[in-house]
Design an enzyme around this catalytic site. Structure first.
Site, PDB file in Angstrom:
ATOM      1  N   SER A  35      -3.143 -12.309   4.359  1.00 21.21           N
ATOM      2  CA  SER A  35      -3.657 -12.191   2.995  1.00 21.21           C
ATOM      3  C   SER A  35      -2.599 -12.596   1.979  1.00 21.21           C
ATOM      4  O   SER A  35      -2.912 -13.227   0.957  1.00 21.21           O
ATOM      5  CB  SER A  35      -4.159 -10.771   2.719  1.00 21.21           C
ATOM      6  OG  SER A  35      -3.134  -9.827   2.900  1.00 21.21           O
ATOM      7  N   LYS A  71       0.806  -1.217   0.000  1.00 21.12           N
ATOM      8  CA  LYS A  71       0.000   0.000   0.000  1.00 21.12           C
ATOM      9  C   LYS A  71       0.846   1.277   0.000  1.00 21.12           C
ATOM     10  O   LYS A  71       0.310   2.370  -0.216  1.00 21.12           O
ATOM     11  CB  LYS A  71      -0.934   0.011   1.211  1.00 21.12           C
ATOM     12  CG  LYS A  71      -1.910  -1.153   1.251  1.00 21.12           C
ATOM     13  CD  LYS A  71      -2.864  -1.151   0.071  1.00 21.12           C
ATOM     14  CE  LYS A  71      -3.946  -2.208   0.238  1.00 21.12           C
ATOM     15  NZ  LYS A  71      -4.894  -2.225  -0.890  1.00 21.12           N
TER      16      LYS A  71
END
Length: 300
Positions: A261, A47
């Protein structure tokens, strides 16, 4: 002499081959399974790329200026990345997140100087997103909106995708990514398919009842606006137990300490490797495992 700033260290993360988990059968099929280590970014996740992209493009358009307040609903990694990017470029950062997410994430956000608003667990990310919009409408700040902001996938079209193409010498055949905001999979898909339309793009989503930080199956009304279904060839479900077990295996058998994830994407990449031959399969290792120590996934 020009020295690097911390901002200059975002991107160009390593692409590494899994050595043990694919097994001997995979080698005999001629497959290569590669993980892109996004935890090597300065704030520790994939991110970092869209966070700096969204701020810089908003500045260029004149939508924000240093000293302004930014508001964002986040499940963790985007919030950390935005907190870092805001610190770099001089913004006040207010992050809204469900209360049940790991304490390490909140501590890291605060370390970067962000203010945190916690929302009830039962409301999930949907409630956090609604509250962010309410605060914006009350004039409390500007939302960059990772879920609808095209500068999110643009970061991956401009950086992540080209890096994968370069580092595989154009041999990538399959790309696997967790789907949360869907920025990573959308941007990388657009780039890789512009180079070779036959590259298969596979999205990871949680199975019914599974809660995997960073992977979501959104209700239709909250589906990220940046998501374009045509950019994903196949969506594969992964259970929480499969993702957590793979996180432990990645650390113990590959020496790659990754988040849940990321491990979900690894699980799917390895399943695909059982189905194909002569393939180069790349998956995103979107963050590091130390962000999840308090969850109990990695026993003491």
């Amino acid at each position: 002499m020009k020295y690097l700033t911390i901002e200059d260290t975002i991107g160009n993360t390593p692409l590494v081959q899994l050595q043990r988990l694919p097994g001997q059968g995979n080698a005999s099929r001629g497959n290569v399974v590669l993980g892109k280590l996004e935890g090597n970014n300065p704030a520790g996740s994939v991110k970092d790329r869209p966070a700096i992209s969204m701020i810089k493009h908003a500045e260029a358009r004149g939508n924000i200026k240093p000293g302004d307040t930014l508001i964002e609903a986040t499940s963790g990694n985007t919030g950390i990345a935005l907190a870092m990017a805001a610190a770099i470029r001089g913004y006040r950062m207010v992050l809204i997140m469900p209360e049940h997410l790991s304490i390490e994430r909140r501590q890291t956000m605060r370390a970067f100087g962000a203010e945190i608003v916690l929302t009830p667990q039962k409301g999930g990310m949907e409630y956090a997103r609604d509250l962010a919009e309410q605060m914006r409408d009350q004039g409390k700040g500007v939302i960059l909106d990772q879920f609808a902001n095209e500068d999110n996938p643009l970061a991956h079209f401009e950086t992540t995708g080209p890096e994968i193409w370069r580092d595989t010498a154009g041999k990538v055949t399959h790309f696997v990514s967790a789907m949360g905001t869907t920025g990573s999979i959308m941007g990388v898909s657009r780039y890789l398919k512009s180079q070779n339309p036959n590259v298969q793009i596979i999205g990871a989503e949680p199975s019914e009842g599974s809660q995997i930080p960073g992977i979501r199956k959104w209700p239709q009304e909250y589906l990220p606006k940046i998501y374009k279904p045509a950019g994903v060839d196949r969506v594969v479900q992964v259970t929480q137990a499969e993702a957590e077990e793979m996180a432990r295996k990645m650390a113990a058998e590959e020496g790659i300490f990754c988040g849940i994830s990321a491990a979900g994407a690894a699980h799917i990449a390895l399943k695909i490797a059982e189905e194909v031959e002569n393939a180069t399969i790349v998956f995103i290792v979107c963050d590091r495992g130390d962000r999840y120590l308090s969850t109990g996934v990695f026993p003491a």
